[in-house]
Structures are given as structure tokens and as C-alpha cells.
Design an enzyme around this catalytic site. Structure first.
Site, PDB file in Angstrom:
ATOM      1  N   ASP A 113       0.902   8.408  -8.640  1.00 50.27           N
ATOM      2  CA  ASP A 113      -0.006   8.138  -9.758  1.00 50.27           C
ATOM      3  C   ASP A 113      -0.736   6.833  -9.493  1.00 50.27           C
ATOM      4  O   ASP A 113      -0.583   5.855 -10.219  1.00 50.27           O
ATOM      5  CB  ASP A 113       0.794   8.071 -11.072  1.00 50.27           C
ATOM      6  CG  ASP A 113      -0.109   7.911 -12.289  1.00 50.27           C
ATOM      7  OD1 ASP A 113      -1.296   8.265 -12.208  1.00 50.27           O
ATOM      8  OD2 ASP A 113       0.385   7.412 -13.327  1.00 50.27           O
ATOM      9  N   ASP A 163       0.833  -1.191   0.000  1.00 52.74           N
ATOM     10  CA  ASP A 163       0.000   0.000   0.000  1.00 52.74           C
ATOM     11  C   ASP A 163       0.875   1.251   0.000  1.00 52.74           C
ATOM     12  O   ASP A 163       1.674   1.451   0.920  1.00 52.74           O
ATOM     13  CB  ASP A 163      -0.900  -0.029   1.236  1.00 52.74           C
ATOM     14  CG  ASP A 163      -1.859   1.129   1.282  1.00 52.74           C
ATOM     15  OD1 ASP A 163      -1.412   2.264   1.575  1.00 52.74           O
ATOM     16  OD2 ASP A 163      -3.060   0.921   1.025  1.00 52.74           O
ATOM     17  N   GLY A 164       0.730   2.092  -1.021  1.00 57.41           N
ATOM     18  CA  GLY A 164       1.573   3.275  -1.154  1.00 57.41           C
ATOM     19  C   GLY A 164       1.382   4.272  -0.033  1.00 57.41           C
ATOM     20  O   GLY A 164       2.344   4.877   0.451  1.00 57.41           O
TER      21      GLY A 164
END
EC number: 2.5.1.16
Length: 251
Positions: free
Chosen positions: A132, A114-115
């Protein structure tokens, strides 16, 4: 539930989709390292804003997609340590199979996870963070929240930059821009919308940026010569949109 991956091709361009018509990435097959989509080109405009090489030394990309940004940075910023965070393993597999994702090496790593959590929990510092990350319904989720932008600011090194891809046609677009501005104490700028509706926002820490348009054009010409990336149309759009008050970019 895993993300459905679809690949399409038209007029020599290969596209990535997440089970819908939304384009999540693209690659011109005869130019696999070029930035095909306009917003991906503009996300690299940080190379104009912090034009002193060898910036950046450490780069974080959140959201792999078709690996356009990853391949460009890997090729044209050879001295940079590059970390990519992608939440969906199937996207990494598709990028390897269909979009010529480079192999990981000493300076290039992919983290599947998970970013937003990575930015909140990681102690690492980066010169350039590019965000992005969207799902199949073009929603950014936790990647478009004030806590995330604040955490991203804390992860930036001295003179660091954040670049975020926002969808300018979404109902929450203005709120997204306000969150970026709030997290960075108004040291942010939203570029004019691309034809696709994407808007790239930049935010900065460290030394103030005050670049006359003449200098930006010179840097854009040098970047085009060095990498083939042409950001001169972006500079013209900034001028036409009134984003360069007094003939300078202030950030």
C-alpha cells in the site's frame, strides 16, 4: 525532497495527507485500532482465504501510512513476526505522533527504505505481503511493476498471499491488474472497486484455494467475532459482482 505531511480531522476521524487532498490513511480517534477505510479492511481478507490459524506467521507491510494495517496485524495476529517498510521517515514520525503506532519490539520492526528494493534484495520469506505504497500524487512507482510483483512472488512462503491496493480510477489500473496476473500465472483476483475507487488485488502461491461462499461467510463471521473486522459486506459484493463462479472463490 521529503514528503510534506498534513493531518486533518473531521467527524471524529483523523486523516493523513502527503501535501494534497489525497487521503493516505485514517484513524477513528475513539477506535484507534479499527480499520477505518474500506480498502484497508479488504486487504485483510487474506485471513479468510487462508483461514487456518496460526496463519500468517510472517507478515510484510510495504507503506506504513497511518499504520492502520500495521496496528491491526500487531494486535490481532500476536504470533506473527511483522516487518514494515516505509520509504519516508516523516511518515513513521507522524504515525507515532498522531496515529498510535505501537513501539517496536521482538516481533515488530520498521525498516526505513525503499519497499521495492527491499523486496528485490531481501532473502526473507513471508506468508502475507501487503502493498500500500503511494506518493502525494497517488502514484505507486516501482511498487507497480512486473519485476516487483515477480520479486514479491519469490518472497512468498509456501501458501503465501500478496494483497495490493490499486487505484481503480487511474488510467493505468487495467495494466496494473494485468501485471499482477502475469507475475502469478493468473492465480490472482481483483475485488470489486470500493466506493473510494480503491481495488484490492490478491495473488496466491502454494495450495490452490477453492472456497465455497458458505465457508467464506463462516470464516468472516468468526473473524468478526474475534477481531471486530466485518468482511461480510465484502463477501456480498464479491457475489454480486460475479467474482465467485459456481458459488466458490477460486485462486
Amino acid at each position: 525532497m521529503s514528503t510534506p505531511i498534513d493531518i486533518s480531522e473531521e467527524a471524529g476521524v483523523r486523516y493523513l495527507h502527503f501535501g494534497s487532498d489525497w487521503v493516505q490513511g485514517a484513524m477513528r480517534i475513539r477506535k484507534p485500532n479499527a480499520l477505518e477505510l474500506a480498502y484497508t479492511r479488504e486487504m485483510m481478507a487474506g485471513l479468510l482465504l487462508r483461514g487456518d490459524l496460526p496463519w500468517p506467521r510472517r507478515v510484510l507491510v510495504i507503506g506504513l501510512g497511518a499504520a492502520s494495517l500495521t496496528k491491526f496485524i500487531h494486535l490481532h495476529c500476536p504470533e506473527a513476526q511483522l516487518h514494515v517498510v516505509e520509504i519516508e521517515p516523516a511518515v513513521v514520525a507522524a504515525a507515532r505522533q498522531f496515529f498510535r503506532l505501537p513501539a517496536e519490539d521482538a516481533r515488530f520492526r520498521i525498516h526505513v527504505g525503499d519497499g521495492a528494493r527491499y523486496v528485490l534484495e531481501s532473502p526473507r520469506q513471508y506468508d502475507y505481503i501487503l502493498v500500500d505504497g503511494y506518493d502525494r500524487n497517488a502514484r505507486a512507482g516501482a511498487l507497480d511493476t512486473l519485476p516487483f510483483y515477480q520479486a514479491a512472488r519469490a518472497r512468498l512462503s509456501e501458501d503465501g498471499l500478496l494483497a495490493v491496493n490499486l487505484f481503480g480510477r487511474s488510467r493505468g489500473y487495467k495494466a496494473s491488474v494485468e501485471r499482477v496476473f502475469s507475475a502469478f500465472d493468473d492465480r490472482a483476483i481483483a475485488f470489486p472497486s470500493c466506493d473510494s475507487g480503491n481495488v484490492v488485488a490478491f495473488a496466491a502461491v502454494g495450495e490452490r484455494i477453492d472456497l465455497p461462499v458458505r465457508d467464506i461467510r463462516q470464516r468472516a463471521e468468526a473473524l468478526k467475532t474475534r477481531t471486530g473486522l466485518d468482511l461480510l459486506p465484502t463477501v456480498t459484493r464479491l457475489e454480486q459482482a460475479g467474482s465467485l463462479p459456481g458459488g466458490s472463490l477460486l485462486l
